[in-house]
Enzyme design. Structure first.
Site, PDB file in Angstrom:
ATOM      1  N   HIS A 103      -6.323  11.699  -9.889  1.00  0.00           N
ATOM      2  CA  HIS A 103      -7.001  11.575 -11.186  1.00  0.00           C
ATOM      3  C   HIS A 103      -7.351  12.930 -11.790  1.00  0.00           C
ATOM      4  O   HIS A 103      -7.628  13.021 -12.979  1.00  0.00           O
ATOM      5  CB  HIS A 103      -8.266  10.703 -11.057  1.00  0.00           C
ATOM      6  N   ASP A 133      -5.120   7.908  -4.450  1.00  0.00           N
ATOM      7  CA  ASP A 133      -5.653   8.918  -5.360  1.00  0.00           C
ATOM      8  C   ASP A 133      -5.394  10.328  -4.829  1.00  0.00           C
ATOM      9  O   ASP A 133      -6.255  11.203  -4.903  1.00  0.00           O
ATOM     10  CB  ASP A 133      -7.153   8.709  -5.598  1.00  0.00           C
ATOM     11  N   SER A 206     -14.034  16.742  -7.039  1.00  0.00           N
ATOM     12  CA  SER A 206     -12.908  15.896  -6.645  1.00  0.00           C
ATOM     13  C   SER A 206     -11.719  16.736  -6.193  1.00  0.00           C
ATOM     14  O   SER A 206     -11.335  17.690  -6.875  1.00  0.00           O
ATOM     15  CB  SER A 206     -12.487  15.003  -7.815  1.00  0.00           C
ATOM     16  N   GLY A 264       4.303  -9.933   0.256  1.00  0.00           N
ATOM     17  CA  GLY A 264       4.198 -10.881  -0.841  1.00  0.00           C
ATOM     18  C   GLY A 264       3.223 -12.000  -0.573  1.00  0.00           C
ATOM     19  O   GLY A 264       3.500 -13.161  -0.900  1.00  0.00           O
ATOM     20  N   ILE A 265       2.080 -11.658   0.035  1.00  0.00           N
ATOM     21  CA  ILE A 265       1.053 -12.660   0.301  1.00  0.00           C
ATOM     22  C   ILE A 265      -0.310 -12.124  -0.092  1.00  0.00           C
ATOM     23  O   ILE A 265      -0.502 -10.915  -0.261  1.00  0.00           O
ATOM     24  CB  ILE A 265       0.985 -13.055   1.793  1.00  0.00           C
ATOM     25  N   GLY A 267      -4.378 -12.894   1.458  1.00  0.00           N
ATOM     26  CA  GLY A 267      -4.986 -13.536   2.621  1.00  0.00           C
ATOM     27  C   GLY A 267      -6.467 -13.270   2.705  1.00  0.00           C
ATOM     28  O   GLY A 267      -7.015 -12.447   1.955  1.00  0.00           O
TER      29      GLY A 267
END
Length: 361
Positions: A103, A133, A206, A264-265, A267
C-alpha cells in the site's frame, strides 16, 4: 511464632541469599565473556550503567530506508508531481532487495529510496503481493547495509521489540514496546498471521522494521488498529512475521508474484451441534459451507456439509491450517483428501487449481 520458628525462617532467608549471591558471582563473568550484558546495559558518563537498546538500533537502523512515492498528476501541467505517500522499507540483501508494504507504493509512478547515510536511489518494483501487503523493490548500490535476520527464532508474547520507520516524514524514529500476541488472523486475509505489538506504528512506519533487543529483524510493520475515522494510538499495531515475509520475498523475486493454490470452497470450524448433526466422531476438521461450481472441489464432486479431516495425509485441526496448505500447494498438483460424508469416511483425489482472487481459496 516461636523463637525456633523465627530462627528457622531467618536461616532459610540467609541461606537463599547466599545461594543467589553465589549464582550471581558465577554467571556475571560468563555473561561478560559472551558480551551479553553490553547489549542492554551501557555506561552513561557519571550516571553509572543504564538500560539501553542502542546496540540493537545501531545494528538494524542503517538498513531501514525511507521510501518516497511520487505520482504524476496528468490533469496538471507537465512536470507537476505530488507526494502520493510516505513509508519505510528494509534492505534484505547485498543485491539491493528491499521489503516494504504494497500500500506504500501501489499508486506511485516513481519510487525514491533514501538511505540513512544520505544516499538516494530510484528503485524498481520486482513484484507485489496484495494479499500479504508486501512488495519487493530493488536498488543498485555498493556497500548497502543489511538488516540482521534469524528465521529460526520466532517472536513470543512478552518479547521486547523496537519499531523503526519514518513516521510523518519526520526522519527515522524508534518506538519501543512488547509483543502482545502472535498468530492474529483475518486482518488482511483469511489465513494470514500477524504479530501484535504496542510499539507505536504511525503513518509512515509502514514497511519499516520490527526488531528484537539484539537487533534481529522479526517483522515488517504494516498497520495500526483504527476505530472509525480515528488514527492509531490505541496500542494495537501489527507486523508481518519475518518468516512469512521472507518466504513471500523469495517467491516475488523468483516469479514476480505469489502463485497460490485454490480448491474453490468456503468452510468453517466444526461446532458441537454440527458434529452431532453430521454424525462426526470429534470436532477436528473443516465443514464445507460452499463450493465454487467451476472450481477444483466441484470437479472432485465435493459437496456442502462434507467434512475435510485430512489434506495430503496431514490431519486438519481447523480452517486456517487447511487454507494455508491449499495456498502452499502448487497449482496442478493432485492431492488426496479424507472427508466424512453422512458419517462415513472417503478418500477423494483433487487437482488443485490456481487462486486468482485474494478472497477465494
Amino acid at each position: 511464632m516461636t523463637l525456633k520458628d523465627t530462627l528457622l525462617y531467618l536461616g532459610k532467608a540467609v541461606f537463599f541469599g547466599l545461594i543467589m549471591a553465589a549464582v550471581f558471582l558465577v554467571v556475571t563473568p560468563f555473561l561478560a565473556n559472551k558480551d551479553m550484558t553490553s547489549l542492554f546495559f551501557q555506561k552513561r558518563g557519571d550516571h553509572g550503567v543504564e538500560l539501553s537498546f542502542s546496540v540493537a538500533v545501531r545494528r538494524a537502523a542503517p538498513a531501514v530506508v525511507n521510501i518516497y512515492s511520487l505520482s504524476i498528476n496528468r490533469n496538471q501541467p507537465l512536470n507537476s508531481r505530488s507526494l502520493q505517500g510516505l513509508g519505510s522499507g528494509v534492505i534484505m540483501s547485498a543485491e539491493g532487495y528491499i521489503l516494504t508494504n504494497y500500500h506504500v507504493i501501489k499508486q506511485a509512478d516513481e519510487i525514491v529510496v533514501a538511505l540513512q547515510d544520505g544516499r538516494k536511489f530510484t528503485s524498481e518494483v520486482v513484484g507485489s503481493d496484495p494479499v500479504t501487503d508486501l512488495t519487493v523493490l530493488k536498488i543498485e548500490g555498493d556497500s548497502l547495509p543489511i538488516v540482521p535476520i534469524n528465521l529460526g527464532v520466532p517472536a513470543q508474547v512478552g518479547d521486547v521489540v523496537l519499531a523503526i520507520g519514518n513516521p510523518y516524514n519526520l526522519g527515522q524514529t524508534i518506538t519501543q514496546g512488547i509483543i502482545s500476541a502472535t498468530g492474529r488472523n483475518g486482518l488482511s486475509s483469511g489465513y494470514m498471521d500477524f504479530l501484535q505489538t504496542d510499539a507505536a506504528i504511525n503513518a509512515g512506519n509502514s514497511g519499516g522494521a520490527l526488531i528484537d533487543t539484539s537487533g534481529q529483524l522479526i517483522g515488517i510493520n504494516t498497520a495500526a488498529f483504527q476505530v472509525g475515522e480515528e488514527g492509531g494510538g490505541h496500542g494495537i499495531n501489527f507486523a508481518i512475521p519475518i518468516k512469512l515475509a521472507h518466504s513471500i520475498m523469495g517467491k516475488l523475486i523468483k516469479n514476480g508474484r505469489v502463485i497460490r493454490g485454490a480448491l474453490g470452497i468456503s468452510g468453517e470450524p466444526i461446532s458441537p451441534v454440527m458434529a452431532q448433526i453430521l454424525n462426526l466422531p470429534d470436532l477436528t476438521g473443516v465443514v464445507i459451507t460452499g463450493v465454487d461450481p467451476n472450481g477444483p472441489a466441484a470437479q472432485a464432486q465435493l459437496q456442502p456439509r462434507d467434512v475435510i479431516t485430512k489434506y495430503a495425509g496431514e490431519d486438519i485441526p481447523g480452517v486456517e491450517m487447511l487454507m494455508d496448505r491449499i495456498a502452499e500447494t502448487p497449482p496442478g498438483t493432485q492431492v488426496s483428501m479424507t472427508i466424512i460424508r453422512k458419517g462415513k469416511p472417503y478418500d477423494v483425489p483433487v487437482v488443485i487449481g490456481e487462486n486468482t482472487s485474494a478472497d477465494e481459496q
